[in-house]
Scaffold this active site. Structure first.
Site, PDB file in Angstrom:
ATOM      1  N   ARG A 128       4.312 -19.959   2.513  1.00 47.53           N
ATOM      2  CA  ARG A 128       3.994 -20.189   3.930  1.00 47.53           C
ATOM      3  C   ARG A 128       3.971 -21.681   4.276  1.00 47.53           C
ATOM      4  O   ARG A 128       4.273 -22.057   5.410  1.00 47.53           O
ATOM      5  CB  ARG A 128       2.679 -19.500   4.297  1.00 47.53           C
TER       6      ARG A 128
ATOM      7  N   SER B  61     -12.785 -10.172   3.323  1.00 49.78           N
ATOM      8  CA  SER B  61     -11.613 -10.008   2.466  1.00 49.78           C
ATOM      9  C   SER B  61     -11.163  -8.562   2.449  1.00 49.78           C
ATOM     10  O   SER B  61     -11.842  -7.692   1.906  1.00 49.78           O
ATOM     11  CB  SER B  61     -11.916 -10.461   1.036  1.00 49.78           C
TER      12      SER B  61
ATOM     13  N   ARG C 253       0.823  -1.210   0.000  1.00 50.14           N
ATOM     14  CA  ARG C 253       0.000   0.000   0.000  1.00 50.14           C
ATOM     15  C   ARG C 253       0.859   1.263   0.000  1.00 50.14           C
ATOM     16  O   ARG C 253       0.505   2.255  -0.640  1.00 50.14           O
ATOM     17  CB  ARG C 253      -0.950  -0.030   1.205  1.00 50.14           C
TER      18      ARG C 253
ATOM     19  N   ASP D 126      -3.344 -15.890   7.253  1.00 53.47           N
ATOM     20  CA  ASP D 126      -2.065 -16.385   6.732  1.00 53.47           C
ATOM     21  C   ASP D 126      -1.304 -17.234   7.744  1.00 53.47           C
ATOM     22  O   ASP D 126      -0.256 -17.790   7.420  1.00 53.47           O
ATOM     23  CB  ASP D 126      -1.181 -15.207   6.299  1.00 53.47           C
TER      24      ASP D 126
END
EC number: 2.5.1.19
Length: 449
Positions: free
Chosen positions: A403, A174, A33, A327
């Site tokens: 991950r 989301s 961002r 996550d």
């Protein structure tokens, strides 16, 4: 590009107490961002602590392709933005590699510009659903000129001459969908509103507000958040220090909990309440995690985490916690494998559309390493073995998922037998320093020929 590299297997084995201080790379959500908003703002933005993983670098390339000037010197990134409403049509397709966040947020950003933009990605990203972002953009007037079946990459978008503001209720928890609609609203006349029934990570709202966007947030009597943005305003360049990524900190953190005799300090970790579900869950399991030097940096909560090895007990993790730790389930499953009793994780449907079908990849990796677990449609139950007795001895298929690779390398540190992963190369997408930082603490992790 990471998706053309040969695979690089790795192996981890039982380790003695992990010790030391470390800093994990900058937060991935904030890094994406910061580059996007800096590239869009008027004037200069300076960023320190940016995550320099492949995913974030793809976002930098995309912003360059649309007119932003971006330079890196001595660890600081300087951006001269184009000004809100002034992005240029990119000449070539924007290749996002493995980056779900970068691609989805950029679709929102460009979707309301009167120009054509083509998006491509690697094999893993090309399997992930983009319709969740494209559907609200279609309502705003964006045309999807080309897409693979199921709204998958490669995708070509054509923005409208005059975009239409919308009120959009997000159908799933989301942050990426919420953010894409808000970013589309930046270049749309009038007020665009997103309604989210369950709060998700709120970096977009916080940071856009910091850059000068007119954002209002209200909570209705049902508890849903209404986030409204006034379009076509001015964004001004900012100075941003990116805190450490809690999703990356999760790996050394769990390693220290499950390797006996460990005592580590993870410095400068983002503690935004929409991101701390894993720490809360581990504390419920009995984890010794101490938050030190709590402070605020750029509107975000930050702390140092002292972590000592702990006897963990199984818990039930409610579905309502999933958005704040989406996550972290692979590494939580590893912690649960070394905990006494049963850990039940609920509300995991979103894991099926991550870099891999993360739910089945985790269950499969646990089972081949001797861990008793049950995979449901949107649940995972893990029955742990506190000493790691009989665990390990297998190779885990990572499915191009960074991950999964990191989580199972942590499992091997506390298992009776070594654990291998078929490929570590994609770890660079989010945590390029993972191997060096872990071995620096005393973890036995090595390349496997």
């Amino acid at each position: 590009m990471n998706h053309h590299l040969p695979s690089r297997p790795a192996r981890s084995r039982q380790s003695q107490g992990l010790k030391g201080n470390l800093r994990v790379p900058g937060d991935k959500s904030i890094s994406h961002r910061a580059l996007m908003f800096g590239g869009l703002a008027s004037g200069e933005t300076r960023i320190s602590g940016l995550l320099e993983g492949e995913d974030v670098l793809r976002t930098a390339e995309a912003m360059r392709a649309m007119g932003a000037q971006i330079d890196r010197r001595d660890g600081t990134w300087t951006i001269r933005g184009v000004g809100n409403g002034c992005l240029l049509e990119p000449e070539a397709p924007l290749d996002f590699g493995n980056a779900g966040t970068g691609s989805r947020l950029t679709m929102g950003l460009v979707g309301t510009y009167d120009m054509t933009t083509r998006f491509t990605g690697d094999a893993s990203l090309s399997k992930r659903p983009m319709g969740r972002v494209l559907n609200p953009l279609r309502e705003m007037g964006t045309q999807v000129l080309q897409a693979e079946p199921g709204d998958r990459l490669p995708i070509t978008l054509r923005g409208p001459k005059h975009a239409t503001p919308i009120n959009y209720r997000v159908p799933m928890a989301s942050a990426q969908v919420k953010s894409a609609v808000l970013l589309a609203g930046l270049n749309t006349p009038g007020v665009t509103t997103v309604i989210e029934p369950v709060m998700t990570r709120d970096h977009t709202e916080k940071m856009l507000s910091g850059f000068g966007a007119a954002i209002q947030i209200e909570t209705d009597k049902e508890g849903a958040r209404h986030i409204s943005i006034q379009g076509q305003g001015t964004l001004k360049g900012q100075v941003i220090a990116v805190p450490g990524d809690p999703s990356s900190a999760a790996f050394p953190l769990v390693a220290a909990l499950i390797v006996p005799g460990s005592d580590i300090l993870i410095e400068n970790v983002l503690m935004n309440p929409t991101r701390t579900g894993l720490i809360l869950t581990l504390q419920e399991m009995g984890a010794d995690i101490e938050l030190l030097n709590r402070r605020s940096a750029g509107g975000e909560d930050v702390a140092d985490l002292r972590v000592r090895s702990s006897a963990l007990k199984g818990v039930t993790v409610p579905a309502s916690r999933a958005p704040s730790m989406i996550d972290e389930y692979p590494i939580l499953a590893v912690a649960a494998s070394l905990a006494e009793g049963e850990t039940v994780m609920l509300g995991l449907e979103e894991l099926r559309v991550k870099e891999s079908d993360r739910l089945s990849a985790v269950a499969e990796g646990l089972k081949v390493n001797g861990i008793d677990c049950t995979e449901g449609k949107d649940t995972l139950t893990v029955r742990g073995r506190p000493e790691g007795k009989g665990l390990g001895g297998a190779t885990v298929t990572t499915h191009l998922d960074h991950r999964i690779a990191m989580a199972f390398l942590v499992l091997g540190l506390a298992s009776e037998r070594p654990v291998s992963v078929d490929d570590q190369s994609m770890i660079a997408t989010s945590f390029p320093e993972f191997m060096d930082l872990m071995t620096g603490l005393g973890a036995e992790i090595e390349d496997r020929d």
